[in-house]
Design a protein around this motif. Structure first.
Motif, PDB file in Angstrom:
ATOM      1  N   UNK A 108       0.819  -1.215   0.000  1.00 34.25           N
ATOM      2  CA  UNK A 108       0.000   0.000   0.000  1.00 34.25           C
ATOM      3  C   UNK A 108       0.853   1.265   0.000  1.00 34.25           C
ATOM      4  N   UNK A 109       2.167   1.128  -0.207  1.00 32.43           N
ATOM      5  CA  UNK A 109       3.051   2.282  -0.332  1.00 32.43           C
ATOM      6  C   UNK A 109       3.935   2.099  -1.564  1.00 32.43           C
ATOM      7  N   UNK A 110       4.377   3.214  -2.138  1.00 35.70           N
ATOM      8  CA  UNK A 110       5.229   3.138  -3.315  1.00 35.70           C
ATOM      9  C   UNK A 110       6.491   2.330  -3.010  1.00 35.70           C
ATOM     10  N   UNK A 111       6.820   1.412  -3.905  1.00 35.82           N
ATOM     11  CA  UNK A 111       7.986   0.547  -3.729  1.00 35.82           C
ATOM     12  C   UNK A 111       9.097   0.998  -4.680  1.00 35.82           C
ATOM     13  N   UNK A 112      10.345   0.988  -4.173  1.00 33.89           N
ATOM     14  CA  UNK A 112      11.483   1.430  -4.975  1.00 33.89           C
ATOM     15  C   UNK A 112      12.512   0.313  -5.063  1.00 33.89           C
ATOM     16  N   UNK A 113      12.970   0.022  -6.292  1.00 33.08           N
ATOM     17  CA  UNK A 113      14.094  -0.872  -6.532  1.00 33.08           C
ATOM     18  C   UNK A 113      15.175  -0.049  -7.214  1.00 33.08           C
ATOM     19  N   UNK A 114      16.351   0.051  -6.585  1.00 28.92           N
ATOM     20  CA  UNK A 114      17.401   0.917  -7.079  1.00 28.92           C
ATOM     21  C   UNK A 114      18.689   0.121  -7.193  1.00 28.92           C
ATOM     22  N   UNK A 115      19.255   0.064  -8.370  1.00 25.60           N
ATOM     23  CA  UNK A 115      20.525  -0.610  -8.552  1.00 25.60           C
ATOM     24  C   UNK A 115      21.682   0.371  -8.430  1.00 25.60           C
ATOM     25  N   UNK A 116      22.755  -0.048  -7.785  1.00 28.32           N
ATOM     26  CA  UNK A 116      23.968   0.759  -7.708  1.00 28.32           C
ATOM     27  C   UNK A 116      25.160  -0.147  -7.981  1.00 28.32           C
ATOM     28  N   UNK A 117      26.261   0.427  -8.445  1.00 30.71           N
ATOM     29  CA  UNK A 117      27.454  -0.370  -8.665  1.00 30.71           C
ATOM     30  C   UNK A 117      28.076  -0.117 -10.013  1.00 30.71           C
ATOM     31  N   UNK A 118      29.153  -0.862 -10.296  1.00 24.83           N
ATOM     32  CA  UNK A 118      29.865  -0.706 -11.556  1.00 24.83           C
ATOM     33  C   UNK A 118      28.973  -1.055 -12.745  1.00 24.83           C
ATOM     34  N   UNK A 119      28.039  -1.949 -12.534  1.00 26.45           N
ATOM     35  CA  UNK A 119      27.036  -2.264 -13.555  1.00 26.45           C
ATOM     36  C   UNK A 119      25.723  -2.543 -12.847  1.00 26.45           C
ATOM     37  N   UNK A 120      24.656  -2.494 -13.593  1.00 28.87           N
ATOM     38  CA  UNK A 120      23.353  -2.741 -12.991  1.00 28.87           C
ATOM     39  C   UNK A 120      23.274  -4.174 -12.461  1.00 28.87           C
ATOM     40  N   UNK A 121      22.577  -4.387 -11.337  1.00 24.43           N
ATOM     41  CA  UNK A 121      22.329  -5.765 -10.897  1.00 24.43           C
ATOM     42  C   UNK A 121      21.446  -6.490 -11.895  1.00 24.43           C
ATOM     43  N   UNK A 122      21.664  -7.773 -12.024  1.00 22.44           N
ATOM     44  CA  UNK A 122      20.898  -8.600 -12.953  1.00 22.44           C
ATOM     45  C   UNK A 122      19.905  -9.431 -12.152  1.00 22.44           C
ATOM     46  N   UNK A 123      18.628  -9.300 -12.472  1.00 18.95           N
ATOM     47  CA  UNK A 123      17.580  -9.969 -11.711  1.00 18.95           C
ATOM     48  C   UNK A 123      16.902 -11.020 -12.578  1.00 18.95           C
ATOM     49  N   UNK A 124      16.857 -12.249 -12.092  1.00 19.64           N
ATOM     50  CA  UNK A 124      16.158 -13.329 -12.784  1.00 19.64           C
ATOM     51  C   UNK A 124      15.559 -14.259 -11.741  1.00 19.64           C
ATOM     52  N   UNK A 125      14.241 -14.280 -11.560  1.00 17.52           N
ATOM     53  CA  UNK A 125      13.645 -15.202 -10.583  1.00 17.52           C
ATOM     54  C   UNK A 125      13.559 -16.613 -11.151  1.00 17.52           C
ATOM     55  N   UNK A 126      13.363 -17.572 -10.257  1.00 20.94           N
ATOM     56  CA  UNK A 126      13.204 -18.963 -10.695  1.00 20.94           C
ATOM     57  C   UNK A 126      11.949 -19.132 -11.551  1.00 20.94           C
ATOM     58  N   UNK A 127      10.931 -18.351 -11.268  1.00 23.21           N
ATOM     59  CA  UNK A 127       9.662 -18.556 -11.956  1.00 23.21           C
ATOM     60  C   UNK A 127       8.851 -17.272 -11.876  1.00 23.21           C
ATOM     61  N   UNK A 128       7.836 -17.173 -12.718  1.00 24.13           N
ATOM     62  CA  UNK A 128       6.888 -16.060 -12.650  1.00 24.13           C
ATOM     63  C   UNK A 128       7.490 -14.728 -13.042  1.00 24.13           C
TER      64      UNK A 128
END
Length: 353
Positions: A108-128
């Motif tokens: 019920x509140x705004x959610x923030x995902x922020x990548x920092x670092x030499x390169x962007x983080x790579x996100x891959x879930x197992x499913x969905x």
């Protein structure tokens, strides 16, 4: 000025918490209003320096309590993301695969995902989905999404808004972003490239809306697919190229002579697409699109198809070297406003099927 020096320090060392803190102090001195930039800066400072009381105090002035931010350093930390409003993810090493997708169904509140670092983080879930959002807005910055299996769009937004900034989607075997059921997606400074055989860059349907700025869509099945009662599609200063079929598929829901809205759905028909067309027809939503300062080139079908009662405005666009026509229309309305450049397409600028 001080902000320039802080940005330089952050660029040199993206995990240097004091750089973000001093940038916040500069914001305070200049009486900067709370906006996305100040919120993201405060979130990173809070995540990097959670026990510094001075940092916590300044972050709170920008609406970011120190206990609302978490620093994600490894895939094993990814499960914690649902418990924090601000998730700061350190790049440089892949965060894939993380155990579960980020499900914001009950947020019920705004959610923030922020990548920092030499390169962007790579996100891959197992499913969905990597992110499923409904109810509260989501802001995603500096994150990469790679190697998704077929079956779910990477980002799905339903009845809320996702803002995507400086993100990359690659080697996805389904759609990159799905906006449906009044979902709204804003994408800027991002790329969606090298998808699988049926992976569409962006799909918009059922009163969904999409706004693209400075975005590159390349080597996907379709670049953008807006149909089934989509509400609004706006593309500005972007590129859509090397798609396996048309770059843009834009369709309303009106039945026109010799062509029904249901024909837009491939055979064998996908049940979700059929239901979207039925929903759009029931609600009488044909959608409107505005494409400006955009290159639509080298696609294996038409540059764009505009069908079944939808309306599309093109201004200062280049439609070139598409294997079929520049724009094909089957009962749609196309309006050329200014500065359309057409060259190298297999047939004329526009054909009526």
């Amino acid at each position: 000025d001080l902000i320039t020096y802080c940005d330089l320090a952050i660029q040199t060392n993206p995990t240097f918490g004091k750089g973000y803190y001093r940038k916040l102090l500069a914001f305070v001195n200049m009486k900067k209003a709370i906006d996305v930039d100040s919120i993201l800066t405060a979130a990173v400072a809070a995540a990097l320096l959670p026990h510094d009381e001075a940092v916590s105090k300044v972050c709170a002035t920008f609406g970011v309590p120190s206990n609302s931010a978490i620093l994600i350093n490894s895939p094993t930390d990814m499960d914690k993301m649902n418990n924090y409003q601000y998730c700061v993810i350190v790049g440089g090493t892949a965060m894939a695969p993380y155990p579960t997708a980020l499900n914001l169904r009950d947020s019920n509140t705004t959610k923030y995902l922020i990548g920092i670092g030499a390169r962007n983080p790579v996100l891959t879930p197992h499913y969905g989905h990597a992110v499923y959002a409904t109810g509260a807005p989501v802001v995603i910055k500096n994150c990469d999404f790679e190697d998704f299996p077929r079956g779910s769009a990477v980002l799905c937004v339903v009845d809320t808004k996702i803002r995507v900034m400086n993100c990359n989607f690659s080697r996805c075997n389904d759609h990159g972003v799905l906006a449906c059921n009044k979902g709204v997606v804003e994408i800027s400074d991002s790329t969606l490239c090298d998808f699988g055989a049926k992976g569409c860059g962006i799909e918009v349907r059922e009163a969904g809306e999409a706004f693209l700025t400075n975005t590159i869509i390349r080597n996907t099945y379709q670049g953008v697919m807006a149909y089934g009662g989509y509400k609004t599609l706006t593309i500005h200063n972007s590129k859509i190229e090397n798609c396996q079929v048309e770059g843009l598929l834009i369709s309303g829901t009106q039945i026109t002579p010799g062509h029904a809205a249901s024909d837009i759905v491939e055979q064998p028909a996908c049940p979700v697409a059929v239901e979207a067309q039925r929903w759009g027809t029931q609600h009488g939503i044909n959608g409107i699109s505005r494409i400006t300062q955009t290159y639509i080139t080298n696609n294996s079908g038409a540059g764009a198809t505009v069908d079944c009662g939808t309306k599309a405005f093109f201004s200062h666009c280049v439609l070139s070297y598409n294997a079929s026509t520049g724009i094909a229309t089957q009962g749609g309305q196309v309006v050329f406003k200014h500065g359309i450049v057409v060259k190298g397409n297999a047939t004329l600028l526009m054909t009526h099927c």
